[in-house]
Design a protein around this motif. Structure first.
Motif, PDB file in Angstrom:
ATOM      1  N   PHE A 130     -20.341  18.480 -17.679  1.00 46.38           N
ATOM      2  CA  PHE A 130     -19.884  18.090 -16.350  1.00 46.38           C
ATOM      3  C   PHE A 130     -19.096  16.785 -16.404  1.00 46.38           C
ATOM      4  N   TYR A 131     -19.621  15.796 -17.148  1.00 45.03           N
ATOM      5  CA  TYR A 131     -18.928  14.509 -17.264  1.00 45.03           C
ATOM      6  C   TYR A 131     -17.598  14.669 -17.997  1.00 45.03           C
ATOM      7  N   ILE A 132     -17.611  15.458 -19.062  1.00 37.97           N
ATOM      8  CA  ILE A 132     -16.365  15.662 -19.814  1.00 37.97           C
ATOM      9  C   ILE A 132     -15.321  16.322 -18.915  1.00 37.97           C
ATOM     10  N   ALA A 133     -15.752  17.354 -18.196  1.00 39.22           N
ATOM     11  CA  ALA A 133     -14.815  18.066 -17.321  1.00 39.22           C
ATOM     12  C   ALA A 133     -14.257  17.127 -16.250  1.00 39.22           C
ATOM     13  N   LEU A 134     -15.144  16.308 -15.687  1.00 35.34           N
ATOM     14  CA  LEU A 134     -14.690  15.374 -14.647  1.00 35.34           C
ATOM     15  C   LEU A 134     -13.683  14.378 -15.204  1.00 35.34           C
ATOM     16  N   ALA A 135     -13.959  13.887 -16.417  1.00 36.46           N
ATOM     17  CA  ALA A 135     -13.034  12.925 -17.025  1.00 36.46           C
ATOM     18  C   ALA A 135     -11.669  13.570 -17.226  1.00 36.46           C
ATOM     19  N   LEU A 136     -11.670  14.854 -17.638  1.00 39.04           N
ATOM     20  CA  LEU A 136     -10.398  15.536 -17.902  1.00 39.04           C
ATOM     21  C   LEU A 136      -9.637  15.834 -16.616  1.00 39.04           C
ATOM     22  N   VAL A 137     -10.366  16.084 -15.528  1.00 39.90           N
ATOM     23  CA  VAL A 137      -9.716  16.505 -14.289  1.00 39.90           C
ATOM     24  C   VAL A 137      -9.519  15.334 -13.323  1.00 39.90           C
ATOM     25  N   GLY A 138     -10.540  14.433 -13.270  1.00 36.04           N
ATOM     26  CA  GLY A 138     -10.558  13.432 -12.211  1.00 36.04           C
ATOM     27  C   GLY A 138      -9.629  12.256 -12.400  1.00 36.04           C
ATOM     28  N   TRP A 139      -9.130  12.025 -13.633  1.00 38.45           N
ATOM     29  CA  TRP A 139      -8.333  10.823 -13.877  1.00 38.45           C
ATOM     30  C   TRP A 139      -7.011  10.810 -13.133  1.00 38.45           C
ATOM     31  N   VAL A 140      -6.533  12.011 -12.736  1.00 37.71           N
ATOM     32  CA  VAL A 140      -5.175  12.074 -12.183  1.00 37.71           C
ATOM     33  C   VAL A 140      -5.019  11.248 -10.901  1.00 37.71           C
ATOM     34  N   SER A 141      -6.054  11.284 -10.037  1.00 34.44           N
ATOM     35  CA  SER A 141      -5.923  10.544  -8.773  1.00 34.44           C
ATOM     36  C   SER A 141      -5.765   9.060  -9.044  1.00 34.44           C
ATOM     37  N   TYR A 142      -6.582   8.545  -9.974  1.00 39.23           N
ATOM     38  CA  TYR A 142      -6.517   7.119 -10.291  1.00 39.23           C
ATOM     39  C   TYR A 142      -5.187   6.782 -10.940  1.00 39.23           C
ATOM     40  N   ALA A 143      -4.732   7.662 -11.832  1.00 35.79           N
ATOM     41  CA  ALA A 143      -3.476   7.406 -12.535  1.00 35.79           C
ATOM     42  C   ALA A 143      -2.325   7.294 -11.538  1.00 35.79           C
ATOM     43  N   ARG A 144      -2.293   8.222 -10.569  1.00 37.02           N
ATOM     44  CA  ARG A 144      -1.191   8.187  -9.606  1.00 37.02           C
ATOM     45  C   ARG A 144      -1.231   6.928  -8.744  1.00 37.02           C
ATOM     46  N   LEU A 145      -2.465   6.601  -8.317  1.00 34.99           N
ATOM     47  CA  LEU A 145      -2.651   5.435  -7.460  1.00 34.99           C
ATOM     48  C   LEU A 145      -2.199   4.155  -8.166  1.00 34.99           C
ATOM     49  N   VAL A 146      -2.671   3.975  -9.398  1.00 39.50           N
ATOM     50  CA  VAL A 146      -2.384   2.742 -10.130  1.00 39.50           C
ATOM     51  C   VAL A 146      -0.911   2.695 -10.541  1.00 39.50           C
ATOM     52  N   ARG A 147      -0.364   3.840 -10.952  1.00 34.20           N
ATOM     53  CA  ARG A 147       1.030   3.855 -11.385  1.00 34.20           C
ATOM     54  C   ARG A 147       1.946   3.358 -10.266  1.00 34.20           C
ATOM     55  N   ALA A 148       1.701   3.869  -9.041  1.00 32.36           N
ATOM     56  CA  ALA A 148       2.543   3.479  -7.913  1.00 32.36           C
ATOM     57  C   ALA A 148       2.480   1.963  -7.698  1.00 32.36           C
ATOM     58  N   GLN A 149       1.293   1.407  -7.807  1.00 29.97           N
ATOM     59  CA  GLN A 149       1.123  -0.036  -7.592  1.00 29.97           C
ATOM     60  C   GLN A 149       1.798  -0.838  -8.699  1.00 29.97           C
ATOM     61  N   VAL A 150       1.638  -0.364  -9.934  1.00 33.56           N
ATOM     62  CA  VAL A 150       2.226  -1.086 -11.061  1.00 33.56           C
ATOM     63  C   VAL A 150       3.746  -1.092 -10.945  1.00 33.56           C
ATOM     64  N   LEU A 151       4.301   0.046 -10.496  1.00 37.91           N
ATOM     65  CA  LEU A 151       5.755   0.114 -10.319  1.00 37.91           C
ATOM     66  C   LEU A 151       6.232  -0.975  -9.363  1.00 37.91           C
ATOM     67  N   VAL A 152       5.455  -1.202  -8.311  1.00 35.81           N
ATOM     68  CA  VAL A 152       5.839  -2.235  -7.345  1.00 35.81           C
ATOM     69  C   VAL A 152       5.679  -3.621  -7.966  1.00 35.81           C
ATOM     70  N   LEU A 153       4.532  -3.829  -8.631  1.00 38.24           N
ATOM     71  CA  LEU A 153       4.207  -5.181  -9.090  1.00 38.24           C
ATOM     72  C   LEU A 153       4.986  -5.608 -10.328  1.00 38.24           C
ATOM     73  N   LYS A 154       5.507  -4.650 -11.097  1.00 35.34           N
ATOM     74  CA  LYS A 154       6.093  -5.082 -12.367  1.00 35.34           C
ATOM     75  C   LYS A 154       7.404  -5.844 -12.177  1.00 35.34           C
ATOM     76  N   THR A 155       8.010  -5.698 -11.004  1.00 36.38           N
ATOM     77  CA  THR A 155       9.200  -6.508 -10.752  1.00 36.38           C
ATOM     78  C   THR A 155       8.881  -7.682  -9.824  1.00 36.38           C
ATOM     79  N   SER A 156       7.581  -7.924  -9.592  1.00 42.00           N
ATOM     80  CA  SER A 156       7.234  -8.985  -8.641  1.00 42.00           C
ATOM     81  C   SER A 156       7.435 -10.361  -9.271  1.00 42.00           C
ATOM     82  N   ASP A 157       7.460 -11.357  -8.403  1.00 37.49           N
ATOM     83  CA  ASP A 157       7.784 -12.709  -8.843  1.00 37.49           C
ATOM     84  C   ASP A 157       6.782 -13.262  -9.846  1.00 37.49           C
ATOM     85  N   PHE A 158       5.477 -13.029  -9.601  1.00 36.86           N
ATOM     86  CA  PHE A 158       4.526 -13.666 -10.509  1.00 36.86           C
ATOM     87  C   PHE A 158       4.560 -13.026 -11.893  1.00 36.86           C
ATOM     88  N   VAL A 159       5.060 -11.788 -11.957  1.00 31.32           N
ATOM     89  CA  VAL A 159       5.234 -11.176 -13.281  1.00 31.32           C
ATOM     90  C   VAL A 159       6.421 -11.821 -13.994  1.00 31.32           C
TER      91      VAL A 159
END
Lengths: 289, 322
Positions: free
Chosen positions: A154-183
């Motif tokens: 169950f844990y293995i399956a969740l890790a394989l399937v569940g990561w996508v939501s987090y990946a999409r969420l974080v990717r969008a934020q990183v795209l915004v922040l990587k050109t930000s001033d403090f970077v």
């Protein structure tokens, strides 16, 4: 009061402040209280539970709620209250571990995809699309069926399937922040790419993922219960709320308490995590109160 | 002996040249002002010195940036990282957005000390306190563990200066450091920069469009327009008797240089966009002294008076008029 005690008090106050409990909102307090309550029940289960959750006692089978058995007994004469208390251990563990792995994997991959860009980004996003193309539960069931029924699968399956939501969420934020001033400022100090990504960008976009993970716990606990109900997760006779509901369904017309109380337990835990998610979102300023 | 020598620096976006043939000289302890309207190429010139151009398409198209005898334009990325923060510090226009909002001020200062010098946590923290004291933040022992949002605008700018100076660079690039601050705080920050220059022998490249700031701080001045240098020389000479009509026009636009009741003069027209630079002298469409030759031929930077150079066909005429 000695100086030491004073500074310790200050440290404590600061700890509470950092956790957001110093002047927390109602959602956060209530949610935290419910989850801490469940955690205490899980930890102290052997001392709280009035009966053994596994041993059969056919003399007492299918008894309704009474003083001896406050939540009744099931078709093997096991005390429902004790089984719900022991079930908290499994379900809480499922909620926490079932979110932790997808969280870590998804956040890391999403951050790398967003920051690296180019072919790394394209590759990771196509894999993500493939995973998203399948319905969540169906894909989970398929992976568990291939491995072998049980909590580990169950844990293995969740890790394989569940990561996508987090990946999409974080990717969008990183795209915004990587050109930000403090970077830019961090780059002007000569820091390397990984330091900038993991020390400066990620801490600034993790709040959204943490809030999401709290509502994700609800989904994971429900998914775990569903999968146990289907016989692919936790195996009987282990006390787990989903298993208990599955076992009780044949008696629903004659002994409603077997399915109802584990169901209420799921609802109450989900409620706690939902409140926590709302409270944290407000705390982090992601949503107006 | 110059600390920084920039020769013939050109910056391009794809094929289009945005900045052409920029020369800068900066000695230890000197404050050089880089002045010009928005879009004149001041900021990307600064970024080019750090090799931190804001877009992937922007690149250094030619020229050299020599710091202590090493050409930065030829270093690879790994070597360049050891220059940034260590030999050149940079501070920016908006201190609120250039500090990491979720990191304590002290940790931001300590981070580069630990990263570049391998200092221990304790040493780095000691340095952070010391730097905060140097930039004039009261109660530095307590303030090292504050977050940027707990600081006022002026304090944030001071904190950013402390971050930039953490590894004791000899050169500080200040990209419009006072533009986002109010006037009283502006003066304090400028005084702080001069004070640091005196105590640490810091060379400062000060980018600004505010001639008032220049008058208070700089030793020498470089005026840019549309990606080219128009005039260069000691501050006093330039402000007193500009040799280029553009410098003259800029000076006239300063509040206080006109009579109190009169309307503030402005330079007519807009600065040209990159890629649409006019032929001949780039300032000619807005120049009050424009003549035929200005539309045909680009004036070279030529000696105007003493150590000063200007790129105008009529430099000598201007001098005669003043």
């Amino acid at each position: 009061m000695s100086v030491e005690a004073l500074s310790r008090g200050n440290w404590l106050a600061r700890g509470f402040g950092a956790l957001g409990l110093g002047r927390a909102n109602l959602n956060l307090r209530l949610g935290a209280a419910i989850i801490v309550g469940w955690a205490l029940i899980a930890v102290f289960a052997p001392w709280i539970a009035p009966y053994d959750p596994i041993t059969h006692n056919l003399a007492d089978k299918l008894q309704g709620p009474s003083l001896l058995h406050p939540l009744g007994t099931d078709n093997f004469g096991r005390d429902i209250l004790s089984r719900v208390i022991y079930g908290a251990r499994i379900d809480l563990q499922m909620g926490v571990l079932g979110v932790l792995f997808p969280f870590l994997i998804g956040t890391t991959l999403g951050a790398i995809a967003g920051y690296a860009g180019g072919w790394v980004d394209i590759l990771l996003m196509r894999i993500l699309d493939v995973v998203l193309a399948f319905p969540f539960l169906v894909l989970m069931l398929a992976i568990i069926a291939i491995l072998q029924p049980g909590l580990t699968s169950f844990y293995i399956a969740l890790a394989l399937v569940g990561w996508v939501s987090y990946a999409r969420l974080v990717r969008a934020q990183v795209l915004v922040l990587k050109t930000s001033d403090f970077v830019t400022a961090a780059r002007s100090l000569g820091f390397g790419r990984f330091r900038i990504l993991f020390r400066h960008i990620l801490p600034n976009c993790i709040a959204g993922s943490i809030v999401f993970s709290m509502s994700d716990v609800v989904l994971v606990v429900l998914a775990g219960s569903s999968i146990s109900y289907l016989g692919l997760g936790v195996q009987p006779p282990t006390a787990e709320w989903g298993v208990m509901i599955a076992e009780g369904q044949n008696f629903i017309t004659t002994a409603w308490w077997i399915t109802t109380f584990p169901g209420l337990a799921i609802v109450l835990m989900a409620f706690g995590f939902s409140l926590l998610a709302d409270g944290l979102a407000e705390r982090f300023g992601l949503r107006q109160p | 002996m110059s600390l920084l020598i920039v020769r013939n620096l050109s910056i391009a976006a794809g094929e289009r040249l945005l900045v052409e043939e920029v020369d800068l000289d900066l000695a230890e302890g000197e404050v050089l002002g880089l002045v010009g309207e928005s879009g004149s190429g001041k900021s990307i010139t600064c970024r080019a010195l750090m090799r931190l151009l804001p877009h992937d398409q922007l690149h250094i198209a030619g020229g050299s940036v020599t710091l202590k005898g090493r050409d930065l334009a030829r270093l690879d990325e790994a070597e360049m990282r050891k220059v940034r923060g260590v030999e050149i510090g940079m501070i920016f226009q908006n201190p609120s957005s250039h500090l990491d909002p979720v990191m304590r001020i002290g940790d931001q200062i300590a981070e580069s000390v630990r990263y570049h010098e391998g200092a221990s946590t304790k040493e780095a923290r000691g340095r952070a306190v010391e730097l905060l004291r140097q930039v004039g933040i009261p109660d530095p022992v307590r303030r090292v563990s504050a977050y940027p949002h707990e600081f006022s605008g002026g304090m944030r700018q001071r904190a950013m200066i402390a971050v930039a100076l953490a590894c004791r660079p000899k050169l500080l690039i200040a990209d419009e450091p006072t533009t986002a601050l109010d006037v009283t705080v502006q003066a304090q920050v400028l005084r702080l920069l001069l004070d640091l220059r005196d105590r640490l022998g810091l060379a400062i490249l000060l980018v600004t469009h505010n001639l008032g700031v220049v008058a208070q701080t700089c030793d020498s001045l470089t005026v840019m327009y549309a990606g080219r240098i128009m005039e260069r020389g000691p501050k006093r000479d330039l402000l007193r008797a500009p040799a280029h009509p553009y410098t003259e026009a800029l000076l006239k636009c300063q509040p206080g240089s006109a009579k109190p009741a009169a309307q503030l003069p402005a330079i007519p027209g807009q600065p040209p966009l990159a890629g649409a630079f006019p032929p001949g002298c780039r300032f000619h469409p807005r120049c009050p002294r424009v003549a035929d030759i200005c539309r045909r031929e680009r004036p070279a930077l030529s000696p105007a008076q003493g150590p000063r150079v200007a790129a105008c066909h009529f430099t000598s005429a201007l001098r005669a008029a003043s």
